[in-house]
Design a protein around this motif. Structure first.
Motif, PDB file in Angstrom:
ATOM      1  N   ASP A  21      19.361 -43.458  16.677  1.00 58.35           N
ATOM      2  CA  ASP A  21      19.241 -44.858  16.246  1.00 58.35           C
ATOM      3  C   ASP A  21      18.793 -45.743  17.403  1.00 58.35           C
ATOM      4  O   ASP A  21      17.985 -46.664  17.226  1.00 58.35           O
ATOM      5  CB  ASP A  21      20.567 -45.370  15.694  1.00 58.35           C
ATOM      6  N   LEU A  22      19.304 -45.469  18.586  1.00 61.10           N
ATOM      7  CA  LEU A  22      18.928 -46.248  19.756  1.00 61.10           C
ATOM      8  C   LEU A  22      17.449 -46.029  20.096  1.00 61.10           C
ATOM      9  O   LEU A  22      16.726 -46.988  20.405  1.00 61.10           O
ATOM     10  CB  LEU A  22      19.814 -45.866  20.937  1.00 61.10           C
ATOM     11  N   LEU A  23      16.980 -44.801  20.005  1.00 59.07           N
ATOM     12  CA  LEU A  23      15.582 -44.526  20.324  1.00 59.07           C
ATOM     13  C   LEU A  23      14.636 -45.127  19.285  1.00 59.07           C
ATOM     14  O   LEU A  23      13.532 -45.564  19.622  1.00 59.07           O
ATOM     15  CB  LEU A  23      15.354 -43.020  20.447  1.00 59.07           C
ATOM     16  N   VAL A  24      15.067 -45.184  18.045  1.00 55.72           N
ATOM     17  CA  VAL A  24      14.262 -45.861  17.020  1.00 55.72           C
ATOM     18  C   VAL A  24      14.130 -47.344  17.368  1.00 55.72           C
ATOM     19  O   VAL A  24      13.043 -47.926  17.299  1.00 55.72           O
ATOM     20  CB  VAL A  24      14.884 -45.667  15.625  1.00 55.72           C
ATOM     21  N   ALA A  25      15.241 -47.957  17.755  1.00 55.85           N
ATOM     22  CA  ALA A  25      15.200 -49.366  18.166  1.00 55.85           C
ATOM     23  C   ALA A  25      14.354 -49.536  19.421  1.00 55.85           C
ATOM     24  O   ALA A  25      13.650 -50.543  19.576  1.00 55.85           O
ATOM     25  CB  ALA A  25      16.616 -49.880  18.418  1.00 55.85           C
ATOM     26  N   PHE A  26      14.404 -48.554  20.311  1.00 52.00           N
ATOM     27  CA  PHE A  26      13.609 -48.624  21.529  1.00 52.00           C
ATOM     28  C   PHE A  26      12.118 -48.567  21.207  1.00 52.00           C
ATOM     29  O   PHE A  26      11.315 -49.282  21.813  1.00 52.00           O
ATOM     30  CB  PHE A  26      14.003 -47.482  22.467  1.00 52.00           C
ATOM     31  N   LEU A  27      11.722 -47.736  20.251  1.00 53.87           N
ATOM     32  CA  LEU A  27      10.321 -47.691  19.833  1.00 53.87           C
ATOM     33  C   LEU A  27       9.891 -49.027  19.228  1.00 53.87           C
ATOM     34  O   LEU A  27       8.759 -49.471  19.441  1.00 53.87           O
ATOM     35  CB  LEU A  27      10.102 -46.552  18.837  1.00 53.87           C
ATOM     36  N   ASP A  28      10.785 -49.667  18.479  1.00 51.34           N
ATOM     37  CA  ASP A  28      10.468 -51.003  17.956  1.00 51.34           C
ATOM     38  C   ASP A  28      10.250 -51.988  19.108  1.00 51.34           C
ATOM     39  O   ASP A  28       9.348 -52.837  19.061  1.00 51.34           O
ATOM     40  CB  ASP A  28      11.604 -51.499  17.052  1.00 51.34           C
ATOM     41  N   HIS A  29      11.074 -51.868  20.131  1.00 48.10           N
ATOM     42  CA  HIS A  29      10.956 -52.722  21.309  1.00 48.10           C
ATOM     43  C   HIS A  29       9.613 -52.486  22.016  1.00 48.10           C
ATOM     44  O   HIS A  29       8.922 -53.447  22.390  1.00 48.10           O
ATOM     45  CB  HIS A  29      12.122 -52.418  22.251  1.00 48.10           C
ATOM     46  N   LEU A  30       9.238 -51.226  22.175  1.00 42.21           N
ATOM     47  CA  LEU A  30       7.953 -50.913  22.800  1.00 42.21           C
ATOM     48  C   LEU A  30       6.793 -51.427  21.957  1.00 42.21           C
ATOM     49  O   LEU A  30       5.777 -51.876  22.498  1.00 42.21           O
ATOM     50  CB  LEU A  30       7.812 -49.401  22.989  1.00 42.21           C
ATOM     51  N   TYR A  31       6.945 -51.358  20.651  1.00 41.94           N
ATOM     52  CA  TYR A  31       5.874 -51.833  19.770  1.00 41.94           C
ATOM     53  C   TYR A  31       5.644 -53.333  19.949  1.00 41.94           C
ATOM     54  O   TYR A  31       4.498 -53.802  19.969  1.00 41.94           O
ATOM     55  CB  TYR A  31       6.218 -51.518  18.319  1.00 41.94           C
ATOM     56  N   GLU A  32       6.708 -54.101  20.081  1.00 40.80           N
ATOM     57  CA  GLU A  32       6.568 -55.541  20.306  1.00 40.80           C
ATOM     58  C   GLU A  32       5.815 -55.802  21.614  1.00 40.80           C
ATOM     59  O   GLU A  32       4.953 -56.685  21.679  1.00 40.80           O
ATOM     60  CB  GLU A  32       7.946 -56.197  20.343  1.00 40.80           C
ATOM     61  N   ARG A  33       6.140 -55.059  22.644  1.00 37.59           N
ATOM     62  CA  ARG A  33       5.436 -55.200  23.924  1.00 37.59           C
ATOM     63  C   ARG A  33       3.972 -54.790  23.785  1.00 37.59           C
ATOM     64  O   ARG A  33       3.078 -55.435  24.343  1.00 37.59           O
ATOM     65  CB  ARG A  33       6.111 -54.347  24.989  1.00 37.59           C
ATOM     66  N   PHE A  34       3.726 -53.731  23.027  1.00 37.05           N
ATOM     67  CA  PHE A  34       2.372 -53.223  22.847  1.00 37.05           C
ATOM     68  C   PHE A  34       1.498 -54.248  22.132  1.00 37.05           C
ATOM     69  O   PHE A  34       0.364 -54.514  22.555  1.00 37.05           O
ATOM     70  CB  PHE A  34       2.438 -51.920  22.043  1.00 37.05           C
ATOM     71  N   THR A  35       2.000 -54.831  21.061  1.00 36.46           N
ATOM     72  CA  THR A  35       1.200 -55.809  20.318  1.00 36.46           C
ATOM     73  C   THR A  35       0.883 -57.021  21.184  1.00 36.46           C
ATOM     74  O   THR A  35      -0.208 -57.594  21.082  1.00 36.46           O
ATOM     75  CB  THR A  35       1.921 -56.256  19.038  1.00 36.46           C
ATOM     76  N   ALA A  36       1.819 -57.418  22.035  1.00 40.12           N
ATOM     77  CA  ALA A  36       1.553 -58.551  22.927  1.00 40.12           C
ATOM     78  C   ALA A  36       0.467 -58.213  23.937  1.00 40.12           C
ATOM     79  O   ALA A  36      -0.354 -59.064  24.292  1.00 40.12           O
ATOM     80  CB  ALA A  36       2.843 -58.954  23.642  1.00 40.12           C
TER      81      ALA A  36
END
Length: 212
Positions: free
Chosen positions: A49-64
């Protein structure tokens, strides 16, 4: 005042760099924070669950990062988009290796696969938009298919990252190769690559007289 979930995500980044994906534990992540393992479990039930949230976090950085590529022309923006994903990498190779380990789990993990697909879809959409703009402006060849180019570039940048992690192929070389693809396959003849003249220099008159 600290934000525990954000602190945990930052700690996950550090722990992945040190331990990789396979060996990562919740205690490793706790060791990177002032929080206890129990506190991390309060926010995230398990490592997955933590790694799924971490991928969401990376995605936000990626889109920026790819939201507004540098450049005045479509060709400059397309190169900038590629460079941002291929060569402008703040994470070190150990972290890239950990991400590759996560990607390797995606065929067996729907949550991982769904989130990784978002990275591809977002990059492809950005590339498609730039290529379509370039075709409309006449900067790119009129027979170029924006969907096909976007698909190729998405596949290429993914392969460049895997090749870098697995065998150390330089990212700068991969970027140069895809620049050559853009120059040779996408650009209209009248739209030069950066640093090139739009028209060839005029031929010099022969002032030396005939040798015959």
């Amino acid at each position: 005042m600290t934000n525990a979930p954000t602190d945990i995500l930052h700690a996950t980044h550090s722990a992945l760099r040190k331990n990789g994906y396979a060996e990562l534990t919740m205690q490793d992540i706790a060791d990177e924070t002032d929080l206890s393992k129990a506190s991390i479990h309060y926010h995230y039930d398990c490592k997955h669950d933590l790694l799924v949230a971490f991928l969401d976090h990376l995605y936000e950085r990626f889109t920026a990062r790819i939201e507004d590529p540098d450049g005045e022309s479509p060709s400059e923006r397309l190169r900038s988009l590629v460079d941002t994903v291929v060569t402008d990498r703040p994470e070190n190779s150990a972290f890239q290796t950990a991400l590759l380990e996560i990607k390797a789990q995606s065929p067996y993990d729907d949550a991982f696969r769904e989130r990784l697909r978002r990275f591809d879809d977002t990059f492809a959409a950005a590339a498609r938009e730039i290529v379509a703009e370039g075709v409309a402006e006449g900067a790119f060849r009129d027979d170029v298919d924006p969907d096909a180019v976007a698909s190729f570039l998405t596949t290429y940048v993914n392969g460049a990252q895997v090749r870098y992690v697995s065998v150390g192929h330089p990212l700068e070389v991969s970027a140069a190769e895809v620049h050559a693809y853009i120059d040779e396959t996408v650009l209209a003849e009248s739209d030069p690559a950066p640093g090139e003249s739009a028209t060839p220099p005029p031929e010099r008159a022969d002032t030396g007289g005939s040798s015959e």
